[in-house]
Motif scaffolding. Structure first.
Motif, PDB file in Angstrom:
ATOM      1  N   TRP A  94       6.215  22.003  -7.919  1.00  0.00           N
ATOM      2  CA  TRP A  94       6.127  20.506  -7.773  1.00  0.00           C
ATOM      3  C   TRP A  94       7.066  19.866  -8.610  1.00  0.00           C
ATOM      4  CZ3 TRP A  94       2.884  18.034  -4.411  1.00  0.00           C
ATOM      5  CH2 TRP A  94       2.101  18.904  -3.673  1.00  0.00           C
ATOM      6  N   GLY A  95       7.669  18.406  -8.284  1.00  0.00           N
ATOM      7  CA  GLY A  95       8.497  17.678  -9.402  1.00  0.00           C
ATOM      8  C   GLY A  95       7.406  17.104 -10.256  1.00  0.00           C
ATOM      9  N   GLN A  96       8.318  16.304 -11.037  1.00  0.00           N
ATOM     10  CA  GLN A  96       7.225  15.399 -12.047  1.00  0.00           C
ATOM     11  C   GLN A  96       6.848  14.013 -11.432  1.00  0.00           C
ATOM     12  OE1 GLN A  96      10.578  15.273 -11.531  1.00  0.00           O
ATOM     13  NE2 GLN A  96      11.188  13.306 -12.253  1.00  0.00           N
ATOM     14  N   ASN A 117       0.835  -1.211   0.014  1.00  0.00           N
ATOM     15  CA  ASN A 117       0.051  -0.020   0.052  1.00  0.00           C
ATOM     16  C   ASN A 117       0.576   1.277  -0.137  1.00  0.00           C
ATOM     17  OD1 ASN A 117       0.822  -0.072   2.723  1.00  0.00           O
ATOM     18  ND2 ASN A 117      -1.226  -0.153   3.637  1.00  0.00           N
ATOM     19  N   ASP A 118       2.158   0.999   0.011  1.00  0.00           N
ATOM     20  CA  ASP A 118       2.880   2.222  -0.177  1.00  0.00           C
ATOM     21  C   ASP A 118       3.432   2.594  -1.823  1.00  0.00           C
ATOM     22  OD1 ASP A 118       5.058   1.206   2.358  1.00  0.00           O
ATOM     23  OD2 ASP A 118       3.532   2.926   2.552  1.00  0.00           O
ATOM     24  N   THR A 119       2.622   1.604  -2.592  1.00  0.00           N
ATOM     25  CA  THR A 119       2.629   1.814  -4.102  1.00  0.00           C
ATOM     26  C   THR A 119       2.119   3.157  -4.574  1.00  0.00           C
ATOM     27  OG1 THR A 119       3.101  -0.539  -4.541  1.00  0.00           O
ATOM     28  CG2 THR A 119       2.263   0.891  -6.483  1.00  0.00           C
ATOM     29  N   ALA A 120       2.872   3.890  -5.012  1.00  0.00           N
ATOM     30  CA  ALA A 120       2.420   5.174  -5.605  1.00  0.00           C
ATOM     31  C   ALA A 120       3.317   6.214  -6.261  1.00  0.00           C
ATOM     32  CB  ALA A 120       2.023   6.179  -4.292  1.00  0.00           C
ATOM     33  N   VAL A 121       2.936   7.101  -7.144  1.00  0.00           N
ATOM     34  CA  VAL A 121       3.938   7.850  -7.532  1.00  0.00           C
ATOM     35  C   VAL A 121       4.215   9.021  -6.345  1.00  0.00           C
ATOM     36  CG1 VAL A 121       4.176   9.728  -9.280  1.00  0.00           C
ATOM     37  CG2 VAL A 121       2.813   7.771  -9.861  1.00  0.00           C
ATOM     38  N   TYR A 122       5.609   9.239  -6.258  1.00  0.00           N
ATOM     39  CA  TYR A 122       5.924  10.035  -5.005  1.00  0.00           C
ATOM     40  C   TYR A 122       6.263  11.500  -5.853  1.00  0.00           C
ATOM     41  CZ  TYR A 122       5.583   6.526  -1.685  1.00  0.00           C
ATOM     42  OH  TYR A 122       5.012   5.505  -0.970  1.00  0.00           O
ATOM     43  N   TYR A 123       5.702  12.552  -5.275  1.00  0.00           N
ATOM     44  CA  TYR A 123       5.953  13.838  -5.644  1.00  0.00           C
ATOM     45  C   TYR A 123       6.805  14.430  -4.503  1.00  0.00           C
ATOM     46  CZ  TYR A 123       2.540  12.709  -9.396  1.00  0.00           C
ATOM     47  OH  TYR A 123       1.961  12.417 -10.416  1.00  0.00           O
ATOM     48  N   CYS A 124       7.938  15.265  -5.142  1.00  0.00           N
ATOM     49  CA  CYS A 124       8.603  16.203  -4.407  1.00  0.00           C
ATOM     50  C   CYS A 124       7.969  17.657  -4.609  1.00  0.00           C
ATOM     51  CB  CYS A 124      10.003  16.372  -4.773  1.00  0.00           C
ATOM     52  SG  CYS A 124      10.981  17.621  -3.890  1.00  0.00           S
ATOM     53  N   ALA A 125       7.851  18.316  -3.459  1.00  0.00           N
ATOM     54  CA  ALA A 125       7.197  19.809  -3.672  1.00  0.00           C
ATOM     55  C   ALA A 125       8.079  20.677  -2.685  1.00  0.00           C
ATOM     56  CB  ALA A 125       5.670  19.827  -2.925  1.00  0.00           C
ATOM     57  N   ALA A 126       7.851  21.912  -3.238  1.00  0.00           N
ATOM     58  CA  ALA A 126       8.687  22.891  -2.346  1.00  0.00           C
ATOM     59  C   ALA A 126       8.084  24.012  -2.210  1.00  0.00           C
ATOM     60  CB  ALA A 126      10.253  23.179  -3.112  1.00  0.00           C
ATOM     61  N   LYS A 127       8.369  25.035  -1.329  1.00  0.00           N
ATOM     62  CA  LYS A 127       8.084  26.444  -1.066  1.00  0.00           C
ATOM     63  C   LYS A 127       8.978  27.247  -0.307  1.00  0.00           C
ATOM     64  CE  LYS A 127       5.584  25.645   3.286  1.00  0.00           C
ATOM     65  NZ  LYS A 127       6.063  26.784   3.933  1.00  0.00           N
ATOM     66  N   GLY A 128       8.763  28.524  -0.556  1.00  0.00           N
ATOM     67  CA  GLY A 128       9.864  29.307   0.167  1.00  0.00           C
ATOM     68  C   GLY A 128       9.252  29.460   1.622  1.00  0.00           C
ATOM     69  N   PHE A 129       9.883  29.855   2.456  1.00  0.00           N
ATOM     70  CA  PHE A 129       9.349  29.725   3.904  1.00  0.00           C
ATOM     71  C   PHE A 129       8.503  30.866   4.156  1.00  0.00           C
ATOM     72  CE2 PHE A 129      11.544  33.669   5.101  1.00  0.00           C
ATOM     73  CZ  PHE A 129      12.618  34.049   4.459  1.00  0.00           C
TER      74      PHE A 129
END
Length: 121
Positions: free
Chosen positions: A111-113, A91-103
């Motif tokens: 967002w990454g691909q 159940n950990d199977t997924a597309v994992y996305y990285c995200a970032a924001k300024g403080f």
């Protein structure tokens, strides 16, 4: 800001995997961004997995991964984070996305691909 995620793959239940994400562009050479991982399984909505807030060195995890996943920052490479995933389950199977924001922002706006993580039973 561009995000490059890598490290996904196919593993068996109980195995470990580490995914990486590097942010570049924008003001990433000047500031350390808050960075996070989300995931989206087939037929489900995207959900929060873990975050690393630079100021205060705050780390947070979804209940479903707490104790199994660890987020960390690369001390040598600005705006690079890792997600170490242990005791993986199907159940950990997924597309994992990285995200970032300024403080200075409330919500993640970069967002990454995505990188596919598949855990077989």
């Amino acid at each position: 800001v561009q995000l490059q995620a890598s490290g996904g793959g196919l593993v068996q239940a109980g195995d470990s995997l580490r995914v990486s994400c590097a942010a570049s562009g924008g003001t990433t050479n000047k500031y350390e961004y808050d960075m996070a991982w989300f995931r989206q399984a087939p037929g489900k909505e995207r959900e929060f997995v873990s975050a690393s807030l630079y100021r205060g060195n705050i780390k947070s995890y979804a209940d479903s991964v707490k104790g199994r996943f660890t987020i960390s920052r690369d001390r040598a490479k600005k705006n690079t984070v890792y997600l170490q995933m242990n005791s993986l389950a199907p159940n950990d199977t997924a597309v994992y996305y990285c995200a970032a924001k300024g403080f200075w922002r409330d919500n993640y706006d970069n967002w990454g691909q995505g990188t596919q993580v598949t855990v077989s039973s």
